[in-house]
Design an enzyme around this catalytic site. Structure first.
Site, mmCIF file in Angstrom:
data_model
loop_
_atom_site.group_PDB
_atom_site.id
_atom_site.type_symbol
_atom_site.label_atom_id
_atom_site.label_comp_id
_atom_site.label_asym_id
_atom_site.label_seq_id
_atom_site.Cartn_x
_atom_site.Cartn_y
_atom_site.Cartn_z
ATOM 1 N N ASP A 507 0.956 -1.190 0.078
ATOM 2 C CA ASP A 507 -0.194 0.040 -0.032
ATOM 3 C C ASP A 507 1.029 1.243 0.052
ATOM 4 O O ASP A 507 1.868 1.323 0.935
ATOM 5 C CB ASP A 507 -0.857 0.020 1.190
ATOM 6 C CG ASP A 507 -2.005 1.119 1.196
ATOM 7 O OD1 ASP A 507 -3.073 0.923 0.542
ATOM 8 O OD2 ASP A 507 -1.641 2.284 1.756
ATOM 9 N N LEU A 508 0.775 2.262 -0.886
ATOM 10 C CA LEU A 508 1.559 3.460 -1.235
ATOM 11 C C LEU A 508 1.302 4.256 0.076
ATOM 12 O O LEU A 508 0.127 4.360 0.434
ATOM 13 C CB LEU A 508 1.366 4.146 -2.365
ATOM 14 C CG LEU A 508 1.579 3.248 -3.783
ATOM 15 C CD1 LEU A 508 1.209 4.123 -4.640
ATOM 16 C CD2 LEU A 508 2.868 2.658 -3.621
ATOM 17 N N ASP A 550 -4.318 2.402 -4.569
ATOM 18 C CA ASP A 550 -2.852 2.382 -4.630
ATOM 19 C C ASP A 550 -2.598 1.022 -4.131
ATOM 20 O O ASP A 550 -1.454 1.142 -3.163
ATOM 21 C CB ASP A 550 -2.429 3.587 -3.831
ATOM 22 C CG ASP A 550 -2.818 3.854 -2.478
ATOM 23 O OD1 ASP A 550 -4.026 3.057 -2.213
ATOM 24 O OD2 ASP A 550 -2.472 4.521 -1.351
#
Length: 640
Positions: A507-508, A550
């Protein structure tokens, strides 16, 4: 002496029989010719004699009571051997006839002159001849007049031959036209001048959703989409007034179920023999799919034009009786040309390839669309085997067997059915096609009409739609749907082959601020770059997918120990993402939180739940977020 048979005897007899004049009644035209001949030559006997297989039969006679004689002692059997007049001034002095029964008997023939009567192809089917019971010598002007009269007889014979052949060809052409009308893979209809559907084929009914009976009770105006009607009627009015010869437009119809369908419409007018409007010939093509995919449809280019032949008088007052035969010939030729134009218009300008083959499998017709699709010109394709110019080599023997099956038992898996299959072009390119082969028997001869449609664009569209359903449009990576298919397969393989498998949930960090500060377009560019870096970080046996937003996942397969390889990969990814990303002149920094979950196929005794493994990796990712982000954490859950 018995005459030799002409070298063209078989063709000569065939031509004579095709005229249909043998054993017919007397006619003023022929009787007038023989009377003139007898008068001009001043002889007691003048004949129009037709030389049959074993006899000579008299179509017209002056001075003779019998209708026929045996061919063996017929003077005319000698006369047909040459194109020049045969003149026998004294039969007693001619070794060919001195012992002839007509000379030695009471008939007492001494003088004979005969000029051959010719068919269209120049076969001598008989003579115009004159006889006398005393020797004679003709003057040149008498010979010239007899030759002129013989030419008139030849023209009459040839006109009748043309009429007989025209009737036969028209019958065959009408049968073939009706078959193509019914079996063409496009909508075809005849429409009355007021707009009523007069005659429709099956494909038109399928396109509009009405039965034949329902359509014949409607007009095209009633089922035309209201916004398109004025333009259609304007063009139709121009067509009726002769301002245009045909028109073609794209318009909408309302189907029986109430849906609107786009149609490519081509309209021409059909005139009767007086030049009055008889009906409209309409060709309708379903272009709904092409409209929806914003492709363009090729319209039919040429229209049916009626051509009127001017009647000319070919003979003088003495030949007035030929007028009726000449009028019949012109009418027959016009009807034949009209039918041929209709047939050619449908075949040559159809959007589908039309290929006709005979019972031996040889191509006898090859239209322009067939040339476009397969690359073979008409000259190259004609008289070639159908399967050789259309089908791949591995399908050719199967096709021949199916055709032989139909010829023997009238049953086949391909004849009379619409099937999808692969075809091959002249250059060896394989293309998907839709093929329909229909049998037709004409004058006892079986032929096969084939309509072939190139469905390459349709297949490409289907593949695009299928790929879009399983791949992420933005990054090109597998989407959640495809990931859900891949993960259970990878877990089952790990259990079967006894090896470890790792699942990384990525996960960004801070991605929302990039969208907020730089816009969603910049955010999309960042996601594409991240996807590219992830894809370059893994092995060919690993799988990178985008779950949503994302969030990304990586399935790393065939690893050596429980966590080492997965951790190395996570560290590699964090390092890759640490490099700044340049977006439209701006430097954007990004990091990620990674959760790792492992499945031990070596120790496993039962398959693991894919959702449980994904949830474990997700929880480990949140643990990495909680511990400060830009790091990885390994799940405490054990899957064995």
């Amino acid at each position: 002496m018995k005459a030799k048979l002409p070298t063209d005897e078989k063709d000569r007899i065939d031509a004579l029989n095709s005229i249909g004049i043998l054993d017919s009644g007397s006619e003023d035209f022929f009787d007038g010719i023989t009377r003139i001949a007898a008068k001009v030559l001043d002889v007691p006997i003048a004949l129009v004699s037709l030389v049959d297989t074993d006899r000579q039969w008299f179509k017209s006679k002056v001075g003779l009571d019998i209708d026929e004689t045996h061919r063996d002692f017929a003077f005319c059997a000698h006369a047909i051997l040459s194109s020049d007049p045969l003149i026998v001034e004294n039969a007693n002095d001619d070794p060919r006839f001195s012992d002839n029964p007509l000379v030695t008997s009471d008939t007492n023939i001494r003088f004979y002159v005969g000029v051959p009567v010719k068919s269209i192809k120049g076969h001598s089917v008989g003579t115009l001849c004159a006889m006398d019971n005393k020797p004679r010598t003709l003057k040149q002007n008498q010979i010239d007049i007899l030759k002129d009269l013989s030419l008139l007889v030849s023209k009459e014979i040839q006109h009748r031959e043309i009429i007989a052949k025209s009737k036969k060809v028209i019958k065959s052409s009408e049968s073939k036209f009706q078959s193509i009308f019914e079996n063409a893979a496009i909508g075809i209809a005849l429409v009355t001048p007021t707009g009523s559907w007069m005659q429709v084929n099956d494909d038109l009914c399928k396109i509009l959703g009405y039965s034949r009976e329902e359509l014949t009770n409607l007009t095209f105006q009633e089922i035309t989409y209201s916004e398109d009607l004025d333009k259609d009627l304007m063009l139709l009015n121009q067509l009726v007034n002769g301002e245009i010869n045909r028109y073609e437009i794209e318009k909408r119809f309302i189907r029986k179920d109430g849906t609107v369908i786009w149609i490519s419409l081509n309209v021409t007018k059909q005139l009767d023999e007086n030049g009055d409007l008889e009906s409209f010939i309409t060709i309708l093509k379903d272009i709904q799919m092409i409209k929806e995919s914003e492709a363009s449809l090729l319209n039919l280019k040429k229209s049916l034009e009626a051509r009127v032949l001017e009647r000319t008088e070919e003979l003088s007052q003495a030949n007035l009786s030929l007028s009726h035969a000449l009028a019949q010939r012109i009418e027959s030729e016009q009807n034949l040309k009209n039918r041929e134009l209709e047939l050619r218009m449908i075949i040559e300008h159809a959007n589908d390839a039309y290929v006709c083959m005979n019972a031996d499998g040889l191509v006898t017709a090859w239209n322009r669309q067939a040339e476009i699709i397969f690359g073979w010109s008409e000259e190259e394709a004609l008289n070639k085997r159908f399967e050789k110019v259309v089908l791949p080599e591995q399908k050719q023997e199967e096709h021949r067997i199916e055709i032989q099956q139909y010829l023997k038992f009238k049953q086949s898996n391909i004849v009379g059915k619409r099937i999808e299959m692969e075809a091959i072009t002249k250059r060896g390119q394989t293309i998907p096609v839709e093929l329909q082969i229909n049998p037709l028997e004409i004058n006892g001869q079986l032929i096969f009409n084939s309509f072939i449609r190139d469905i390459t664009d349709r297949k490409k569209l289907e593949k695009i739609l299928q790929d879009e359903a399983r791949n992420d449009v933005l990054t090109g990576l597998p989407n959640r749907r495809k990931f859900d298919e891949i993960l259970p397969i990878a877990l089952a393989r790990a259990q079967r082959n006894k090896h470890l498998i790792g699942l990384l949930f990525i996960d960004l960090d801070g991605f929302k601020s990039i969208n907020d500060n730089y816009g969603h377009d910049s955010g999309d560019m960042v996601l594409r770059e991240v996807a590219n870096r992830l894809d370059k970080s893994v092995r060919s046996t690993d799988t990178v997918a985008r779950l949503s937003g994302d969030e990304f996942v990586i399935i790393t397969d065939f690893i050596n120990n429980e966590t080492e390889n997965a951790e190395l990969l996570a560290a590699k990814i964090l390092n890759k993402l640490s490099t700044p990303i340049f977006i439209r002149g701006r430097v954007v920094s990004i990091s990620a939180s990674i959760g790792i979950a492992m499945y031990d196929g070596v120790k496993s005794k039962a398959p693991v739940n894919p959702e449980a493994l994904l949830k474990a990796a997700d929880m480990a990712m949140y643990k990495a977020k909680k511990h400060g982000k830009n790091q990885y954490q390994i799940s405490d859950s054990k899957f064995i």
